[in-house]
Design a protein around this motif. Structure first.
Motif, PDB file in Angstrom:
ATOM      1  N   ARG A 357      -7.651   3.733  -6.179  1.00 54.64           N
ATOM      2  CA  ARG A 357      -8.608   3.696  -5.561  1.00 54.64           C
ATOM      3  C   ARG A 357      -8.288   4.847  -4.650  1.00 54.64           C
ATOM      4  NH1 ARG A 357     -14.699   3.692  -4.063  1.00 54.64           N
ATOM      5  NH2 ARG A 357     -15.075   1.514  -5.471  1.00 54.64           N
ATOM      6  N   VAL A 358      -6.958   4.334  -3.749  1.00 57.95           N
ATOM      7  CA  VAL A 358      -6.856   5.607  -2.881  1.00 57.95           C
ATOM      8  C   VAL A 358      -6.485   6.762  -3.247  1.00 57.95           C
ATOM      9  CG1 VAL A 358      -4.068   5.767  -1.285  1.00 57.95           C
ATOM     10  CG2 VAL A 358      -5.755   3.709  -1.317  1.00 57.95           C
ATOM     11  N   GLU A 359      -5.424   6.650  -4.853  1.00 56.71           N
ATOM     12  CA  GLU A 359      -4.289   8.109  -5.329  1.00 56.71           C
ATOM     13  C   GLU A 359      -6.079   8.921  -5.454  1.00 56.71           C
ATOM     14  OE1 GLU A 359      -2.372   6.746  -7.592  1.00 56.71           O
ATOM     15  OE2 GLU A 359      -0.415   6.176  -6.775  1.00 56.71           O
ATOM     16  N   SER A 360      -7.339   8.812  -6.076  1.00 54.29           N
ATOM     17  CA  SER A 360      -8.430   9.588  -6.282  1.00 54.29           C
ATOM     18  C   SER A 360      -8.326  10.131  -5.504  1.00 54.29           C
ATOM     19  CB  SER A 360      -9.270   8.656  -6.967  1.00 54.29           C
ATOM     20  OG  SER A 360      -9.752   7.812  -6.094  1.00 54.29           O
ATOM     21  N   MET A 361      -8.476   9.780  -4.065  1.00 57.70           N
ATOM     22  CA  MET A 361      -8.508  10.984  -2.570  1.00 57.70           C
ATOM     23  C   MET A 361      -7.608  11.284  -2.249  1.00 57.70           C
ATOM     24  SD  MET A 361     -11.211   8.016  -1.090  1.00 57.70           S
ATOM     25  CE  MET A 361     -12.568   9.268  -0.574  1.00 57.70           C
ATOM     26  N   GLY A 362      -6.787  11.149  -2.645  1.00 59.23           N
ATOM     27  CA  GLY A 362      -5.485  12.497  -2.581  1.00 59.23           C
ATOM     28  C   GLY A 362      -4.231  11.606  -1.539  1.00 59.23           C
ATOM     29  N   GLY A 363      -4.863  10.030  -1.534  1.00 54.33           N
ATOM     30  CA  GLY A 363      -4.118   9.541  -0.799  1.00 54.33           C
ATOM     31  C   GLY A 363      -2.496   8.670  -1.128  1.00 54.33           C
ATOM     32  N   SER A 364      -2.239   7.762  -0.547  1.00 53.55           N
ATOM     33  CA  SER A 364      -0.947   7.243  -1.364  1.00 53.55           C
ATOM     34  C   SER A 364      -1.127   5.496  -0.814  1.00 53.55           C
ATOM     35  CB  SER A 364       0.509   7.687  -0.657  1.00 53.55           C
ATOM     36  OG  SER A 364       0.656   7.464   0.939  1.00 53.55           O
ATOM     37  N   LEU A 365      -0.464   4.490  -1.477  1.00 49.14           N
ATOM     38  CA  LEU A 365       0.258   3.646  -0.869  1.00 49.14           C
ATOM     39  C   LEU A 365       0.736   2.835  -1.022  1.00 49.14           C
ATOM     40  CD1 LEU A 365      -3.273   0.962  -1.185  1.00 49.14           C
ATOM     41  CD2 LEU A 365      -0.450   0.460  -2.391  1.00 49.14           C
ATOM     42  N   ALA A 366       1.306   1.791  -0.095  1.00 46.05           N
ATOM     43  CA  ALA A 366       2.725   1.308  -0.668  1.00 46.05           C
ATOM     44  C   ALA A 366       2.553  -0.319   0.283  1.00 46.05           C
ATOM     45  CB  ALA A 366       3.795   1.890   0.625  1.00 46.05           C
ATOM     46  N   THR A 367       3.561  -1.598  -0.323  1.00 41.20           N
ATOM     47  CA  THR A 367       3.803  -1.803  -0.181  1.00 41.20           C
ATOM     48  C   THR A 367       4.543  -2.732   0.445  1.00 41.20           C
ATOM     49  OG1 THR A 367       4.258  -2.971  -2.299  1.00 41.20           O
ATOM     50  CG2 THR A 367       1.867  -2.729  -1.971  1.00 41.20           C
ATOM     51  N   TYR A 374       4.366  -9.886   4.928  1.00 41.90           N
ATOM     52  CA  TYR A 374       3.769  -8.782   3.764  1.00 41.90           C
ATOM     53  C   TYR A 374       2.596  -8.319   4.230  1.00 41.90           C
ATOM     54  CZ  TYR A 374       2.111  -7.460  -0.930  1.00 41.90           C
ATOM     55  OH  TYR A 374       2.107  -6.433  -1.685  1.00 41.90           O
ATOM     56  N   GLU A 375       3.117  -6.370   4.104  1.00 46.27           N
ATOM     57  CA  GLU A 375       2.315  -5.728   4.277  1.00 46.27           C
ATOM     58  C   GLU A 375       1.590  -4.436   3.513  1.00 46.27           C
ATOM     59  OE1 GLU A 375       3.379  -3.154   8.359  1.00 46.27           O
ATOM     60  OE2 GLU A 375       3.528  -1.695   6.824  1.00 46.27           O
ATOM     61  N   VAL A 376       0.708  -3.755   3.507  1.00 48.79           N
ATOM     62  CA  VAL A 376      -0.117  -3.605   2.812  1.00 48.79           C
ATOM     63  C   VAL A 376      -0.795  -2.343   3.074  1.00 48.79           C
ATOM     64  CG1 VAL A 376      -1.832  -2.086   0.933  1.00 48.79           C
ATOM     65  CG2 VAL A 376      -0.792  -4.929   1.044  1.00 48.79           C
ATOM     66  N   ARG A 377      -0.006  -0.422   3.143  1.00 50.14           N
ATOM     67  CA  ARG A 377      -0.286   0.259   4.045  1.00 50.14           C
ATOM     68  C   ARG A 377      -0.795   1.985   3.618  1.00 50.14           C
ATOM     69  NH1 ARG A 377       1.796   2.299   8.999  1.00 50.14           N
ATOM     70  NH2 ARG A 377       2.092   4.687   9.219  1.00 50.14           N
ATOM     71  N   ALA A 378      -2.230   1.705   3.529  1.00 45.55           N
ATOM     72  CA  ALA A 378      -2.702   2.674   2.096  1.00 45.55           C
ATOM     73  C   ALA A 378      -2.817   4.003   3.887  1.00 45.55           C
ATOM     74  CB  ALA A 378      -4.219   2.404   1.514  1.00 45.55           C
ATOM     75  N   THR A 379      -2.549   5.382   3.594  1.00 47.16           N
ATOM     76  CA  THR A 379      -2.800   6.155   3.775  1.00 47.16           C
ATOM     77  C   THR A 379      -3.867   7.576   3.272  1.00 47.16           C
ATOM     78  OG1 THR A 379      -0.858   6.175   4.800  1.00 47.16           O
ATOM     79  CG2 THR A 379      -1.803   8.877   5.056  1.00 47.16           C
ATOM     80  N   LEU A 380      -4.445   8.042   3.784  1.00 45.17           N
ATOM     81  CA  LEU A 380      -5.696   8.891   3.062  1.00 45.17           C
ATOM     82  C   LEU A 380      -5.405   9.484   4.150  1.00 45.17           C
ATOM     83  CD1 LEU A 380      -7.299   5.767   2.785  1.00 45.17           C
ATOM     84  CD2 LEU A 380      -8.898   6.794   0.687  1.00 45.17           C
ATOM     85  N   PRO A 381      -6.399  11.466   2.959  1.00 45.01           N
ATOM     86  CA  PRO A 381      -6.593  12.261   4.101  1.00 45.01           C
ATOM     87  C   PRO A 381      -7.784  11.987   4.582  1.00 45.01           C
ATOM     88  CG  PRO A 381      -6.583  13.476   1.700  1.00 45.01           C
ATOM     89  CD  PRO A 381      -6.409  11.603   1.832  1.00 45.01           C
ATOM     90  N   ALA A 382      -7.906  11.906   5.704  1.00 45.77           N
ATOM     91  CA  ALA A 382      -9.277  11.773   6.986  1.00 45.77           C
ATOM     92  C   ALA A 382     -10.023  12.608   6.849  1.00 45.77           C
ATOM     93  CB  ALA A 382      -9.349  11.693   8.567  1.00 45.77           C
TER      94      ALA A 382
END
Length: 386
Positions: A357-367, A374-382
């Protein structure tokens, strides 16, 4: 205090040597070499017996002949019948059982149960014929029963271990294929979900555009721009029809994925399940496009589901911020002090869905996992913020 170069250099060299040896040992070719050397080592122990007149070899000619037989094990993965046939020849000529053991194991290991059983039966039959031929040494078996008591267990055990390893590999490969299939299904399902959201949101905008164009066309009747508004309405309708043809309509009645306004209800569901959730959402994030808000909702939804499964009762902190043109979603929870008594039911594909879902919008996801959190961090172009 800095370590002197003279002492650190040997340590680095030793570490590099250990890493290289670990990689080498893990390779198939290295394992074949070790198997061949082990077989040769066992056979070389019988060189004194060969020199006593067991056959035509002596202590000088036996090692190279035995090494040649052991070398056929290097081909055991591609041609496992080759060392098997050589082993039968050595059985009749040198009265050697060591190479037969490795050959039968290799056949069962790389060709399966049928080949292993067939090879074992063939080996026992050849051994029986050889025992009944004149010239078989008495020291290799005084009676048929004592001879078979040695031959049969050797063959059955070696072949059985190989077949067991073959079945273990099949099970492992099947598990890997199932995991890959589940991950692929999760990615495809998430892509379908994204397509449905696009259909709902873009389709609504196209419908509004067509209606608005028709209204303007009515108002501009008998004016120069009347025809332009009608063409614009027709274009919007055609685009909507094309969108329906490209994206398959849903078979269920599921509504479009909620946006940030749906997160409080999601947090309440987790609270009722025993996991308190804290939401910290920057107000400007509510002005993001519906697709980006839907992506955030899906990420938070999956994270809260995982928290309920694996860290029930532990508080979850959800933070949504805009920073330098990016939308940053952080979901963090402490790890439970004690492992759950019963392992949670999980398909293990949630992370794949979030990442797709995140990468389809040009973003990235890291755990990130530490000893306590435990942390999940998603970064998407605003994108554009309305």
């Amino acid at each position: 205090m800095l370590t002197p170069p003279s002492s650190s250099a040997p340590r680095r060299a030793a570490a590099a040597a250990r890493a290289a040896s670990a990689r080498w040992v893990g390779e198939d070719r290295a394992m074949d070499v070790l198997i061949a050397l082990s077989c040769f080592g066992l056979m070389i122990l019988d060189v004194p017996g060969l020199a006593r007149g067991d056959n035509s070899l002596n202590s000088y000619t036996a090692p190279p002949v035995l090494a040649l037989g052991a070398a056929t094990l290097l081909l055991r993965r591609r041609w496992p019948w080759l060392p098997y046939l050589v082993a039968l020849g050595y059985l009749g000529w040198l009265h050697q059982l060591n190479l037969v053991q490795f050959a039968l194991y290799s056949l069962g290991r790389f060709r399966g149960r049928r080949a292993g059983i067939l090879a074992t039966c063939g080996y026992i039959a050849v051994a029986y014929v050889l025992f009944n031929l004149p010239g078989w040494p008495d020291i290799r078996g005084e009676t048929l029963s004592s001879f078979l008591a040695i031959v049969v267990p050797v063959g059955v055990l070696a072949s059985g271990v190989g077949i067991s390893a073959y079945r273990h590999d099949l099970v492992h490969e099947l598990e890997v294929q199932r995991a890959e299939s589940a991950a692929l299904h999760a990615v495809q399902a998430e892509r379908v979900s994204v397509a449905r959201d696009v259909h709902d949101m873009v389709g609504r905008e196209l419908t509004m555009l067509a209606v608005r164009s028709e209204v303007l066309a009515v108002r501009a009747r008998n004016e120069p721009h009347h025809k332009d508004f009608e063409e614009l309405a027709d274009s919007a309708r055609r685009a909507h029809l094309m969108l329906n043809e490209i994206i398959v309509r849903r078979a269920d009645e599921r509504t479009a994925t909620p946006g940030l306004d749906g997160l409080p209800a999601l947090a309440e569901e987790s609270r009722l399940a025993g996991t308190p959730v804290g939401l910290d959402i920057e107000p400007a994030a509510h002005r993001l496009s519906p697709l980006r808000q839907a992506a955030v909702y899906r990420v938070v939804q999956e994270c809260l589901t995982n928290s309920v499964k694996h860290a029930q009762g532990e508080p979850v902190a959800v933070t949504i911020r805009l920073a330098a043109g990016d939308l940053v979603v952080t979901v963090q929870n402490p790890l439970p002090r004690l492992a759950p008594v019963k392992a949670p039911v999980s398909t293990g594909t949630g992370t794949f869905s979030m990442r797709e879902r995140v990468e389809s919008m040009g973003g990235s996801l890291a755990t990130t996992r530490t000893d306590t959190t435990y942390e999940v961090r998603a970064t998407l172009p605003a994108g554009a913020v309305g």
